[in-house]
Design an enzyme around this catalytic site. Sequence first.
Site, PDB file in Angstrom:
ATOM      1  N   PRO A  99       0.705  -1.185  -0.072  1.00 50.78           N
ATOM      2  CA  PRO A  99      -0.144  -0.199  -0.079  1.00 50.78           C
ATOM      3  C   PRO A  99       0.979   1.281   0.177  1.00 50.78           C
ATOM      4  O   PRO A  99       1.736   1.387   0.906  1.00 50.78           O
ATOM      5  CB  PRO A  99      -0.778  -0.020   1.427  1.00 50.78           C
ATOM      6  CG  PRO A  99       0.101  -0.864   2.175  1.00 50.78           C
ATOM      7  CD  PRO A  99       0.635  -1.914   1.070  1.00 50.78           C
ATOM      8  N   VAL A 101       0.253   5.583  -0.453  1.00 51.24           N
ATOM      9  CA  VAL A 101      -0.525   6.791  -0.669  1.00 51.24           C
ATOM     10  C   VAL A 101      -0.423   7.169  -1.807  1.00 51.24           C
ATOM     11  O   VAL A 101       0.705   7.710  -2.280  1.00 51.24           O
ATOM     12  CB  VAL A 101      -0.576   7.535   0.601  1.00 51.24           C
ATOM     13  CG1 VAL A 101      -1.059   8.886   0.362  1.00 51.24           C
ATOM     14  CG2 VAL A 101      -0.735   7.250   2.035  1.00 51.24           C
ATOM     15  N   CYS A 182       1.970   3.453   9.226  1.00 51.00           N
ATOM     16  CA  CYS A 182       2.277   4.551   8.611  1.00 51.00           C
ATOM     17  C   CYS A 182       3.129   5.535   9.749  1.00 51.00           C
ATOM     18  O   CYS A 182       2.495   5.764  10.819  1.00 51.00           O
ATOM     19  CB  CYS A 182       0.976   5.373   8.201  1.00 51.00           C
ATOM     20  SG  CYS A 182       1.498   7.089   7.441  1.00 51.00           S
ATOM     21  N   GLU A 307       8.640   1.374  -2.872  1.00 52.61           N
ATOM     22  CA  GLU A 307       9.210   2.511  -3.404  1.00 52.61           C
ATOM     23  C   GLU A 307      10.013   1.683  -4.662  1.00 52.61           C
ATOM     24  O   GLU A 307       9.984   2.443  -5.854  1.00 52.61           O
ATOM     25  CB  GLU A 307      10.495   2.923  -2.476  1.00 52.61           C
ATOM     26  CG  GLU A 307       9.763   3.649  -1.488  1.00 52.61           C
ATOM     27  CD  GLU A 307       9.123   5.123  -2.094  1.00 52.61           C
ATOM     28  OE1 GLU A 307       9.836   5.526  -3.102  1.00 52.61           O
ATOM     29  OE2 GLU A 307       8.149   5.791  -1.443  1.00 52.61           O
TER      30      GLU A 307
END
Length: 426
Positions: A99, A101, A182, A307
């Site tokens: 996941p 954002v 997070c 990433e």
Amino acid sequence: MRLKQIAAALLSKSKSSWPPTNPAMAAPSITQTLTTSTNPEEDSLCSVTKQEPEPSQQQQQQECWLLGSPGRCLNGESHVERAWAHWRKLGEPKLIVAPMVDNSELPFRMLCRKYGAEAAYTPMLHSRIFTENEKYRSQEFTTCKDDRPLFVQFCANAADTLLEAARRVEPYCDYVDINLGCPQRIAKRGNYGAFLMDNLPLVKSLVEKLALNLRVPVSCKIRVFPDLQDTLNYARMLEDAGCSLLAVHGRTRDEKDGKKLRAKWEAIKAVKNAVRIPVLANGNIRHMDDVHSCLKETGADGVLSAESLLENPALFAGFKTAEWVLDGEDRSEEVKLDQGDLLVEYLKLCEEYPVPWRMIRAHVHKMLGEWFRIHPHIREELNAQSKLTFDFLYDMVNRLRVLGVKMPLYAKDTRRERISADGSGA
């Protein structure tokens, strides 16, 4: 008769609380300009609300049997068995899009799936805004019939609000995931993500609320504590609360720089040995060699990459960027594939499955980052565009090619490597 009445009431309540207003269950129409939404992350989450009295344990068990819930409804061994049965039904996916954002939206998920991803998470969705704002729902969560297996992730700190949001998506996903990892400042201000590690009773209530009321299983994504024993106690608590799958990021809440700080695979291994439900590993997955090493060293049931996929969405198909090609390793360019090719494929998917332009802009910068360093004036032209169009972006890629820019991807074998159950390539 009593059990049938309970089941009928529950199913009726579930249907009435979930009008399928948004997700692209049929493919959305193609558009050339997309509306940019406001930034919902600046909104703070609401405080914990008073919860309704919980039904008796016997009633919970009866309801869960009737609805076939794979969550905590069946305690102990039964919960673990159901967790594994569900995971196996999905094919035990090992290569998973993490996941992110604004970055793991439908077109990007579909691109990664084309290049080997076996499952994917949505971006983190704000549970309160999701329940209150139809525009937010329609723009931030879209899916299609080929977008499975799918984890839908929410951040939350109020159990009832989280359940209301989860019920809206459960017909369209395979797990509802709670973001407990997070580490960003916005999560601290909103009191969600990794900052709920300071309030474990609240975390437990979130998991239990979903596990006892959803027909899809609950998963959690966490970070590790500085102390390993605290991490193991945390993982066991989540399992006992009804979590059916646990994704573990091997860094602490304060370890935000993934390029400077290695994830602790040994901590993930310890969690895998401490719980009985499936465990996914997150951290240090930059190419397929890392995938094999991580599965072998942790014993995890799958890996998440974030990433690295943004730069190279073909990672799970065995492709590497030049940065990760070792000295002496074959740099054959028999397969003509580079970030420009991947970006064009992504843009075509965005035309098919519209998303806000801010997401598209972010992916352009990630996939063409090396190209922009060679020709920064192209990047400046991109940044100067107040309103993007697909024609502009396609033309930009063509202009870079005319300038002779090429950033090839490399693969040991163009055939996707099979991963055996023990994590070794075959």
